[in-house]
Motif scaffolding. Structure first.
Motif, mmCIF file in Angstrom:
data_model
loop_
_atom_site.group_PDB
_atom_site.id
_atom_site.type_symbol
_atom_site.label_atom_id
_atom_site.label_comp_id
_atom_site.label_asym_id
_atom_site.label_seq_id
_atom_site.Cartn_x
_atom_site.Cartn_y
_atom_site.Cartn_z
ATOM 1 N N ILE A 1 0.833 -1.207 0.000
ATOM 2 C CA ILE A 1 0.000 0.000 0.000
ATOM 3 C C ILE A 1 0.866 1.255 0.000
ATOM 4 O O ILE A 1 0.626 2.206 -0.756
ATOM 5 C CB ILE A 1 -0.950 -0.007 1.213
ATOM 6 C CG1 ILE A 1 -1.984 -1.123 1.079
ATOM 7 C CG2 ILE A 1 -1.650 1.342 1.363
ATOM 8 C CD1 ILE A 1 -2.858 -1.300 2.293
ATOM 9 N N GLY A 2 1.898 1.252 0.835
ATOM 10 C CA GLY A 2 2.765 2.422 0.923
ATOM 11 C C GLY A 2 3.488 2.735 -0.371
ATOM 12 O O GLY A 2 3.540 3.893 -0.811
ATOM 13 N N GLN B 1 1.059 4.092 -2.973
ATOM 14 C CA GLN B 1 0.747 5.494 -2.702
ATOM 15 C C GLN B 1 1.897 6.402 -3.125
ATOM 16 O O GLN B 1 1.666 7.482 -3.682
ATOM 17 C CB GLN B 1 0.438 5.676 -1.216
ATOM 18 C CG GLN B 1 -0.873 5.060 -0.776
ATOM 19 C CD GLN B 1 -1.078 5.129 0.724
ATOM 20 O OE1 GLN B 1 -0.122 5.132 1.502
ATOM 21 N NE2 GLN B 1 -2.330 5.174 1.148
ATOM 22 N N MET C 1 1.828 6.713 -6.937
ATOM 23 C CA MET C 1 0.760 7.604 -7.384
ATOM 24 C C MET C 1 1.085 9.060 -7.084
ATOM 25 O O MET C 1 0.793 9.953 -7.885
ATOM 26 C CB MET C 1 -0.552 7.194 -6.724
ATOM 27 C CG MET C 1 -1.068 5.835 -7.159
ATOM 28 S SD MET C 1 -2.614 5.386 -6.341
ATOM 29 C CE MET C 1 -3.720 6.638 -7.035
ATOM 30 N N ALA C 2 1.697 9.317 -5.932
ATOM 31 C CA ALA C 2 2.065 10.693 -5.580
ATOM 32 C C ALA C 2 3.104 11.245 -6.554
ATOM 33 O O ALA C 2 3.005 12.399 -7.008
ATOM 34 C CB ALA C 2 2.589 10.741 -4.151
ATOM 35 N N ALA D 1 -4.926 3.265 -8.810
ATOM 36 C CA ALA D 1 -5.963 3.529 -7.813
ATOM 37 C C ALA D 1 -6.799 2.279 -7.553
ATOM 38 O O ALA D 1 -7.152 1.977 -6.404
ATOM 39 C CB ALA D 1 -6.853 4.680 -8.277
ATOM 40 N N LEU E 1 -4.680 -0.069 -5.562
ATOM 41 C CA LEU E 1 -4.585 0.375 -4.174
ATOM 42 C C LEU E 1 -5.828 -0.035 -3.386
ATOM 43 O O LEU E 1 -5.725 -0.485 -2.232
ATOM 44 C CB LEU E 1 -4.400 1.893 -4.130
ATOM 45 C CG LEU E 1 -4.290 2.528 -2.740
ATOM 46 C CD1 LEU E 1 -3.089 1.958 -1.985
ATOM 47 C CD2 LEU E 1 -4.180 4.041 -2.861
ATOM 48 N N ARG F 1 -5.838 -2.586 -0.177
ATOM 49 C CA ARG F 1 -6.389 -2.250 1.139
ATOM 50 C C ARG F 1 -7.325 -3.347 1.634
ATOM 51 O O ARG F 1 -7.359 -3.643 2.826
ATOM 52 C CB ARG F 1 -7.123 -0.930 1.062
ATOM 53 C CG ARG F 1 -6.183 0.271 0.950
ATOM 54 C CD ARG F 1 -6.950 1.563 0.747
ATOM 55 N NE ARG F 1 -6.020 2.622 0.465
ATOM 56 C CZ ARG F 1 -5.939 3.749 1.174
ATOM 57 N NH1 ARG F 1 -6.716 3.919 2.218
ATOM 58 N NH2 ARG F 1 -5.067 4.687 0.847
#
Length: 229
Positions: free
Chosen positions: A103-104, A107, A110-111, A184, A187, A191
């Motif tokens: 997950i990290g 993210q 995506m950032a 997305a 992700l 989760r």
């Protein structure tokens, strides 16, 4: 008969058209490779056109490239290459069944991708302000110290350069938006973490697409920003 339901161990069984999970994994990767080859034809036509025009109008294309912001493009290149690293780490984490790490890293990828698009949007806005965006009927103004190449005005040749530039970077941005949409979805699945083996398999496929985006940008950066001599 094998089904797509999960077994007792939490690992998925192959779909009915596959003999085992390894065959299903290879089929998914092969499908993405075929898709990327079709995308390569699209970008290949753009780069081939650029190469031909660059040979014919080298001086004008080199001067026009000098109007692009090399520093912003270099920052974006670093961001995109970093996102390739974080994407690879997300794949490795999924393979090791590390939910939080997966997950990290997703993210982070995506950032970095979103920051790339934000910087690219700022660069486009700057080019729009300087009237260097000859698309959708927008005014195009280009001043040059070069003599006209034959009977063709320098501004017309420079307009060819910027048309190719905005087509290439625009298509690349569209592919990045698609890639961010895919990440997305991945992700959201990570989760929930209901089928880790499926997440692992799909992340490897998504990673191929993201790597393709990286490679295309390297060609764009080299052709349009670095070839200014």
């Amino acid at each position: 008969m094998p089904t797509s339901n999960s077994g007792r161990s939490g690992e998925s069984r192959p779909e009915v058209q596959f003999d085992d999970m390894e065959q299903q994994r290879h089929a998914g990767l092969l499908g993405m490779w075929v898709f990327l080859l079709t995308e390569l034809l699209l970008f290949g036509a753009i780069f081939a056109s650029f190469a031909i025009l660059r040979v014919r109008h080298g001086a004008v294309f080199a001067e026009a490239a000098g109007h692009l912001d090399l520093s912003l493009a270099a920052v974006n290149t670093a961001l995109l290459l970093s996102s390739g690293l974080t994407m690879a780490l997300a794949e490795l984490s999924a393979g090791a069944r590390l939910r939080r790490a997966t997950i990290g890293w997703l993210q982070a990828t995506m950032a970095l991708g979103a920051l790339f698009l934000a910087i690219k949007g700022f660069e486009w806005y700057s080019e729009f302000r300087h009237q260097l965006m000859p698309v959708l009927g927008l005014p195009f103004h280009y001043s040059s110290a070069l003599a006209a190449p034959g009977e063709q005005p320098v501004a017309a040749v420079a307009e060819l350069f910027f048309n190719l530039y905005f087509i290439a970077t625009g298509l690349h941005a569209v592919h990045m938006l698609v890639g961010l949409g895919i990440l997305a979805v991945m992700l959201a699945l990570a989760r929930r973490w209901r089928r880790p083996d499926r997440i692992d398999r799909q992340l490897r496929i998504a990673g191929l697409y993201w790597a393709f985006i990286d490679v295309v940008w390297i060609f764009i950066f080299t052709c349009f920003y670095l070839l200014r001599a």
